[in-house]
Design a protein around this motif. Structure first.
Motif, short mmCIF file in Angstrom:
data_model
loop_
_atom_site.label_atom_id
_atom_site.label_comp_id
_atom_site.label_asym_id
_atom_site.label_seq_id
_atom_site.Cartn_x
_atom_site.Cartn_y
_atom_site.Cartn_z
N GLY A 168 0.79 -1.22 0.00
CA GLY A 168 0.00 0.00 0.00
C GLY A 168 0.82 1.28 0.00
N ASN A 169 2.14 1.19 0.10
CA ASN A 169 2.90 2.43 0.05
C ASN A 169 2.95 2.94 -1.39
N VAL A 170 3.54 4.11 -1.58
CA VAL A 170 3.53 4.74 -2.90
C VAL A 170 4.25 3.93 -3.97
N HIS A 171 5.17 3.07 -3.56
CA HIS A 171 5.91 2.27 -4.54
C HIS A 171 5.10 1.10 -5.09
N THR A 172 4.20 0.55 -4.30
CA THR A 172 3.50 -0.67 -4.70
C THR A 172 2.72 -0.49 -6.00
N HIS A 173 1.89 0.52 -6.08
CA HIS A 173 1.12 0.75 -7.32
C HIS A 173 2.06 1.00 -8.49
N TYR A 174 3.05 1.85 -8.30
CA TYR A 174 3.99 2.17 -9.37
C TYR A 174 4.70 0.90 -9.85
N HIS A 175 5.21 0.11 -8.95
CA HIS A 175 5.91 -1.13 -9.29
C HIS A 175 4.99 -2.10 -10.02
N LYS A 224 1.94 -1.63 -11.51
CA LYS A 224 1.07 -1.19 -12.62
C LYS A 224 1.74 -0.27 -13.65
N GLU A 225 2.89 0.31 -13.31
CA GLU A 225 3.49 1.29 -14.22
C GLU A 225 4.92 0.96 -14.63
N TYR A 226 5.75 0.56 -13.70
CA TYR A 226 7.19 0.40 -13.93
C TYR A 226 7.47 -0.73 -14.93
N LEU A 276 13.93 4.87 -19.75
CA LEU A 276 13.82 3.76 -20.71
C LEU A 276 13.43 2.45 -20.04
N LEU A 277 13.96 2.19 -18.84
CA LEU A 277 13.53 1.01 -18.08
C LEU A 277 12.05 1.11 -17.74
N SER A 278 11.66 2.26 -17.25
CA SER A 278 10.29 2.44 -16.75
C SER A 278 9.25 2.43 -17.85
N THR A 279 9.66 2.68 -19.09
CA THR A 279 8.71 2.70 -20.21
C THR A 279 8.87 1.49 -21.13
N ASN A 315 13.12 -11.79 -13.29
CA ASN A 315 12.19 -12.82 -13.78
C ASN A 315 11.45 -13.55 -12.67
N THR A 316 11.86 -13.42 -11.42
CA THR A 316 11.12 -14.03 -10.32
C THR A 316 10.09 -13.09 -9.70
N CYS A 317 10.05 -11.87 -10.19
CA CYS A 317 9.07 -10.89 -9.70
C CYS A 317 7.68 -11.28 -10.21
N PRO A 318 6.67 -11.23 -9.37
CA PRO A 318 5.32 -11.58 -9.81
C PRO A 318 4.80 -10.71 -10.97
N VAL A 319 5.33 -9.52 -11.14
CA VAL A 319 4.87 -8.60 -12.19
C VAL A 319 5.56 -8.89 -13.53
N TYR A 320 6.68 -9.59 -13.50
CA TYR A 320 7.50 -9.81 -14.69
C TYR A 320 6.67 -10.37 -15.86
N LYS A 321 5.88 -11.41 -15.62
CA LYS A 321 5.10 -12.03 -16.70
C LYS A 321 4.02 -11.08 -17.23
N THR A 322 3.47 -10.27 -16.36
CA THR A 322 2.46 -9.29 -16.79
C THR A 322 3.11 -8.26 -17.70
#
Length: 186
Positions: free
Chosen positions: A17-24, A26-28, A154-157, A166-173
């Motif tokens: 729920g901190n400011v990084h969670t949504h960014y990480h 849904k955006e990054y 460039l990383l963020s976009t 690759n072990t991050c849950p967001v990686y596949k998304t």
């Protein structure tokens, strides 16, 4: 606590729920198609220089309000009066060099749009480049764009790999969104 080796690990060690969670989550690392959103990300990365990303994320809504939702055409026309108003706005980073860079970079993006149709098309036309080549291109084209700023933009976009391990849950998304770094140059 062990020092995290990536942004993914750092976010997983923080409170939900901190400011990084949504960014990480849904955006990054996700591709951005809209020029105004790309411009916003560039300006936010420029404003992060010398500060923590947490500071920028906490002020993100204020930046969008203060910079007219990063409408490139509006920002390119900012007057001295508007710059002075921004310099008085405690909700953003009050750094004249960064504010001036945002305005000048908006003007340069307008020129890019005339030549390439969009800022995104310009980015796609230069993809893939190495980080070093991107940095040289950005330094020739934009103001206040050093290696860290360009690399994170460039990383963020999605133009450079490495936003997520690759072990991050967001990686596949992120992969499903087909960022530029997974696409072949046509």
């Amino acid at each position: 606590m062990e020092k995290p080796s990536s942004y993914c690990q750092a976010v997983s060690l923080m409170e939900a729920g901190n400011v990084h969670t949504h960014y990480h989550d849904k955006e990054y690392g996700f591709p951005i198609d809209d020029d105004n959103e790309l411009f916003a990300r560039l300006v936010l990365e420029i404003n992060q220089a010398g500060l923590s990303w947490t500071t920028i994320l906490k002020k993100k809504d204020n930046f969008f309000r203060a910079f007219d939702d990063f409408n490139i055409q509006k920002v390119a026309r900012y007057s001295d009066k508007k710059v002075e108003k921004l310099m008085q706005d405690a909700g953003i980073i009050r750094n004249r060099l960064k504010i001036d860079a945002a305005i000048e970079n908006a003007k340069r993006i307008l020129q890019i749009q005339k030549e390439f149709g969009s800022f995104k098309n310009w980015l796609d036309a230069h993809h893939p480049l190495s980080k070093e080549e991107w940095v040289k291109l950005f330094k020739r084209t934009f103001r206040f764009t050093g290696g860290e700023i360009v690399g994170e933009f460039l990383l963020s976009t999605g133009y450079l790999p490495g936003a997520h391990i690759n072990t991050c849950p967001v990686y596949k998304t992120v992969l499903k969104s087909k960022p530029a770094w997974v696409r072949k140059k046509s």
